[in-house]
Design a protein around this motif. Structure first.
Motif, short mmCIF file in Angstrom:
data_model
loop_
_atom_site.label_atom_id
_atom_site.label_comp_id
_atom_site.label_asym_id
_atom_site.label_seq_id
_atom_site.Cartn_x
_atom_site.Cartn_y
_atom_site.Cartn_z
N UNK A 53 0.81 -1.23 0.00
CA UNK A 53 0.00 0.00 0.00
C UNK A 53 0.85 1.28 0.00
N UNK A 54 1.93 1.28 0.76
CA UNK A 54 2.82 2.44 0.79
C UNK A 54 3.51 2.64 -0.55
N UNK A 55 4.00 1.57 -1.13
CA UNK A 55 4.71 1.68 -2.40
C UNK A 55 3.79 2.14 -3.54
N UNK A 56 2.51 1.83 -3.42
CA UNK A 56 1.56 2.24 -4.45
C UNK A 56 1.15 3.71 -4.32
N UNK A 57 1.24 4.26 -3.09
CA UNK A 57 0.70 5.59 -2.86
C UNK A 57 1.71 6.63 -2.38
N UNK A 58 2.85 6.22 -1.90
CA UNK A 58 3.84 7.09 -1.27
C UNK A 58 3.33 7.71 0.03
N UNK A 59 2.24 7.21 0.55
CA UNK A 59 1.66 7.73 1.79
C UNK A 59 2.26 6.97 2.96
N UNK A 60 3.11 7.64 3.73
CA UNK A 60 3.83 6.99 4.82
C UNK A 60 2.88 6.42 5.88
N UNK A 105 11.29 -0.72 6.91
CA UNK A 105 10.99 -1.40 8.17
C UNK A 105 10.80 -0.38 9.29
N UNK A 106 9.80 0.47 9.17
CA UNK A 106 9.62 1.48 10.22
C UNK A 106 9.03 0.85 11.48
N UNK A 107 9.38 1.41 12.58
CA UNK A 107 8.81 0.96 13.84
C UNK A 107 7.39 1.51 14.00
N UNK A 108 6.69 0.96 14.94
CA UNK A 108 5.31 1.38 15.17
C UNK A 108 5.22 2.86 15.53
N UNK A 109 6.16 3.34 16.33
CA UNK A 109 6.11 4.73 16.77
C UNK A 109 6.23 5.69 15.58
N UNK A 110 7.11 5.38 14.63
CA UNK A 110 7.27 6.23 13.45
C UNK A 110 5.96 6.29 12.65
N UNK A 111 5.31 5.16 12.52
CA UNK A 111 4.03 5.09 11.81
C UNK A 111 2.98 5.93 12.54
#
Length: 163
Positions: A53-60, A105-111
């Motif tokens: 989903x991120x790769x398709x939209x660039x939405x972090x 591989x972002x952590x939960x906090x970054x998300x």
């Protein structure tokens, strides 16, 4: 590696002990290289699936929180192997930027920080528990109330530094 053919070749060449030992050492290096290369592509494949989903939209905010342990468990490797495979490796994103593999591989906090930044409107009147539930329902990221509190404090600190 065709080990039967290798044994036949070794017998035909009449290798002495020293030659056989060098051959075993060389084969060990090849096997390790194959393992790491195979692990690299398995990690890439897994991250592409998880972050689709991120790769398709660039939405972090659409990134899935992924930990090294989660990848290692899924691929049945030791976390240290995954760490070495990923060390200083980069990939080119569909939109042209090159990023370290660890970016996927972002952590939960970054998300959660990204999600809270994206949420529009004044969230001051909304409780942390309500925000936790909204993040879970709207973004499919389960997060504790305490993590929401910590992220809100971090965002407020950022705003204070920018001002």
């Amino acid at each position: 590696i065709d080990y039967d053919a290798l044994r036949r070749w070794q017998r035909e060449k009449h290798l002495d002990r020293q030659g056989a030992a060098r051959l075993r050492k060389f084969m060990g290096v090849l096997e390790l290289s194959n393992l790491r290369q195979g692990a690299f592509w398995r990690v890439i494949d897994y991250l592409l699936k998880v972050q689709k989903p991120y790769l398709a939209t660039q939405d972090i905010t659409k990134m899935a929180p992924v930990s090294l342990r989660k990848v290692a468990k899924h691929l049945q490797f030791a976390p240290s192997t995954i760490s070495r495979v990923m060390a200083l490796k980069s990939v080119q994103m569909p939109w042209g930027h090159e990023v370290l593999l660890s970016h996927l591989m972002p952590g939960q906090r970054k998300i959660v920080l990204s999600i809270l930044e994206k949420m529009t409107g004044d969230q001051a009147h909304v409780t942390d528990l309500e925000l936790s539930r909204r993040v879970a329902s709207e973004y499919n990221v389960k997060v504790s109330r305490r993590t929401i509190t910590a992220c809100r404090h971090a965002l407020n600190a950022r705003k204070d530094q920018a001002a």
